[in-house]
Design an enzyme around this catalytic site. Structure first.
Site, PDB file in Angstrom:
ATOM      1  N   ALA A 240       0.826  -1.213   0.000  1.00 24.47           N
ATOM      2  CA  ALA A 240       0.000   0.000   0.000  1.00 24.47           C
ATOM      3  C   ALA A 240       0.862   1.265   0.000  1.00 24.47           C
ATOM      4  O   ALA A 240       2.083   1.202   0.119  1.00 24.47           O
ATOM      5  CB  ALA A 240      -0.926  -0.018   1.198  1.00 24.47           C
ATOM      6  N   HIS A 241       0.203   2.393  -0.074  1.00 22.88           N
ATOM      7  CA  HIS A 241       0.929   3.667  -0.197  1.00 22.88           C
ATOM      8  C   HIS A 241       1.761   3.976   1.046  1.00 22.88           C
ATOM      9  O   HIS A 241       1.367   3.690   2.157  1.00 22.88           O
ATOM     10  CB  HIS A 241       0.002   4.841  -0.523  1.00 22.88           C
ATOM     11  CG  HIS A 241      -1.150   5.066   0.402  1.00 22.88           C
ATOM     12  ND1 HIS A 241      -1.984   6.149   0.258  1.00 22.88           N
ATOM     13  CD2 HIS A 241      -1.615   4.357   1.460  1.00 22.88           C
ATOM     14  CE1 HIS A 241      -2.907   6.082   1.196  1.00 22.88           C
ATOM     15  NE2 HIS A 241      -2.713   5.030   1.922  1.00 22.88           N
TER      16      HIS A 241
END
Lengths: 344, 344, 344
Positions: A240-241
């Site tokens: 994920a980011h």
């Protein structure tokens, strides 16, 4: 091509047990041995196959002591698996076809300066101001967005998407269908629904990273999502980011890392491991398949279960769980006994 | 571009704590603060960074009370995260390039009526009788099958596949590699093997849906698989045939919904959650990462574990599990004591 | 098109309960019944809908005994679900458009001998020496690498990647975004990092295999990764290098098999199941969703949980877990009682 066991042993600086004149012309798995096949024994679980395989020769660790009579020739090396890797790389370099040139059906933006030595297949798409270093092989249907940077000797397989502004180091390999730099999952909840938080950062892969098929590495909201040098991610993984993964870490398929979680160097994750967001996993951490982690983990931990527990403790709890019905019965019995004793 | 903190506070209708003349020119995370950076504090876990960050200014909630001295300027707003979203959207609108026009390497079936305002990249494929409303951006390598409908101002990223007859609402965003409308997994078992049940329905995304990368939403066997207005799905998610998801629900990566399961409005699912088929999850249900659900769930439930239990109960059971070896020993001891007492 | 219930019953060799002259023109789900709709009852959980559905007719099992008055016409057949499959296949064959011919925007290597009857869409890529048998439909953006073999009447959807040297049997269907034959995850750890083990084998799909969207089947290090005849894999599944799956096995979405694991015939896996590497699962094994398996499993086992336990045992352990806090209290109480008794 044929080689004698003697030639192979010399190439590997190993020693021969048995007939050094035996010839091999292919690799084979120990349980699928065939004449002319060179096999290997790295996982002790497979040792019993060694005594019955039809392979002509086998790579084994120097320290290996057979427990039965061996029919085939052994090549002893310090590390059988590493020796296999090195031999297979050699074989691969003989047989691998090296396409080159830019196919006339590729789209390359006029702003892109092509390196002298590269391959770009039909329907590959190279956007504005992309920088590509020499020796890259960009397969058909690969997409490289505007302003992305690709290092030397990278291999980008079909249907890979590299979003704008992402950076790929040298000698990286990205398998088919993987997506580097899609928007992180960032939304601000408000009364009328979720408002998108634009993801203004990017994703960065350092040198020698390999990414499996259909894996996703999201771009950061701000700053960079980073995969460290030499790290290898298998298929269908979610990063994920704003996550960071250290150097020389390996993750098996379907692992998921939630936003802003951090993994150290030389970690090993089994398949389907899940990490919560905003946590920190130390170096040399080993997580068994399907383990779930919700908090920071110290260097060198070996965990299993969801939530993850130290491996020994986890196995003890699992064994105990199976004994629960019996424990419950013993409890019932004790209560009755005590009642009887008390009423005496 | 540079802005003073005063200008930003005015745009957000917030108030300034500290020097309103300080200038910022970028966003930064609080743990990676830099001069000229505007950061934010939304998650209390990160508060300690506020006292050491090198950022020049920070968005904080109105109610925030610092526990130490603050060096940077604060902008107080009702909701720091929502304010950040709004500012980043503004910044994004300044910098985002808007491609337009139909690339000559795109394939658009002659039956398609192009809207005046749209972008279709090289190698995009638009099938027969596709309806596309104005303002859409269809990236290179996107595939839109026959008779599909795409609403206004959608963004379809590279390598997205939208199968025939599927419908996408207005302002939807679909990230790279996602597949909308592949056949549901329907087979009738017979003595000679599984016979395919043709999947004659479609998949429908309502307005303002965002779909992450490499996510799959299967078409229905009959009728429609539906994703409700404003719902956001992360990467690598599986939505099986005939599922429905309500409005404003968010699901993190790698969630899987089996066939004909239904999820309500305003739910939040962590990563790797799994739902059995033919079940109904109410509204405002919150499921922690890796939770497994096998039966209907009431509105407002907060569950964890596989199978899912109420969060408090789950944590109690987990704590108990760790105590099992100790409980077992206590049981042994009691049995011996009782034996002794009984034989007196 | 309209059909009378009588016509349908004759086609299916079934019998009619009610008005045989009723006409139907579409399929519908029982809970979304509409006039003119033909529905079905296969899952007993849905029986109550039968008494209120607005559908005009329903397929039911011969043995079905209604517990209430029925308003619609019933068609009784030996197996309602199989009959539905057969009818839907018929309907599909009437309505399905059959593209044919090689689009001028497809890339087909000059070395490829095209069969007389095939479809290849725009931007499809067919590499050197690929063998394609008659009747295949290769959709836009599909990629078929050098020397791959594709059997008769296969359907390869958009964005599928088939790596070089892989083999696909007859009548296989591969949905969008799936990747067949990417490199297995093989690396030899050395002091300076992981050295790649070239993956010199391939991946083989036997006849009548269906692969869902975004699923990954890695090529073998040496030899073949194999999916047996008639096996159906759903979306987002991981099959690692050197795995084998038997015949007529079905796996729901997001299942993961680690390297060199083997699954038998007629198995059924729920979603998100995980298998360790180097293990052997027998025939007719049934694994519930999210089950984790770390060792060999016997034919006919039905398991649940991580690690997997026999279903009954697993449910008992789960029920017990919820009772742990209570058991702990009982233990406390017993200890006090015994202390009291002992001190008498």
């Amino acid at each position: 091509m044929k080689f004698t066991v003697q030639q192979i042993a010399e190439y590997l600086h190993g020693s021969v047990d048995g007939d050094p004149g035996v010839e091999v012309n292919t690799f084979c798995k120990i349980e699928e041995g065939q004449q002319g096949g060179l096999t290997f024994l790295a996982n002790p679980k497979y040792e019993h196959y060694l005594y019955e395989t039809k392979a002509s020769a086998a790579l084994v660790n120097e320290s290996f002591k057979p427990s039965q009579e061996i029919k085939l020739t052994l090549i002893r090396v310090p590390d059988a698996y590493a020796a296999l890797a090195s031999l297979m790389q050699l074989a691969n370099s003989f047989t691998q076809k090296q396409e080159s040139g830019v196919d006339k059906l590729a789209f390359v933006d006029p702003s892109v300066k092509l390196p002298e030595d590269c391959y770009m297949g039909a329907f590959a798409y190279i956007g504005k101001n992309v920088q590509i270093a020499k020796g890259c092989r960009i397969y058909p249907h690969a997409y490289i967005g505007d302003n992305a940077k690709i290092g030397e000797n990278c291999i980008i397989y079909p249907h890979v998407t590299i979003y704008h502004d992402c950076e790929i180091g040298n000698r990286c390999i990205i398998h088919a269908g993987s997506v580097i730099g899609a928007d992180g999952f960032g939304f601000a909840p408000e009364a009328d629904g979720y408002h998108k938080i634009p993801q203004l950062g990017n994703a960065v892969l350092e040198d020698d990273v390999e990414i499996g098929a259909n894996t996703c590495i999201d771009r950061a909201a701000m700053g960079s999502t980073k995969i460290g040098k030499g790290t290898k991610l298998d298929n269908l993984i979610q990063v994920a980011h704003n996550c960071t993964v250290g150097q020389h870490t390996v993750m098996a398929a379907q692992v998921g890392m939630a936003g802003s979680s951090h993994v150290g160097d030389w970690c090993m994750f089994g398949g389907q491991v899940g990490l919560s967001g905003h946590i920190k996993i130390g170096n040399k951490v080993s997580l068994a398949g399907q383990t779930g982690i919700m908090s920071d983990i110290e260097d060198g931990s070996q965990l299993l279960g969801s939530p993850g527990m130290p491996v020994r403790e986890a196995f003890r709890s699992i064994a105990m769980m199976k004994r629960l019905p019996e424990m419950s019965k013993r409890l019932d019995k004790l209560e009755k006994l005590i009642e009887k004793l008390s009423s005496k």
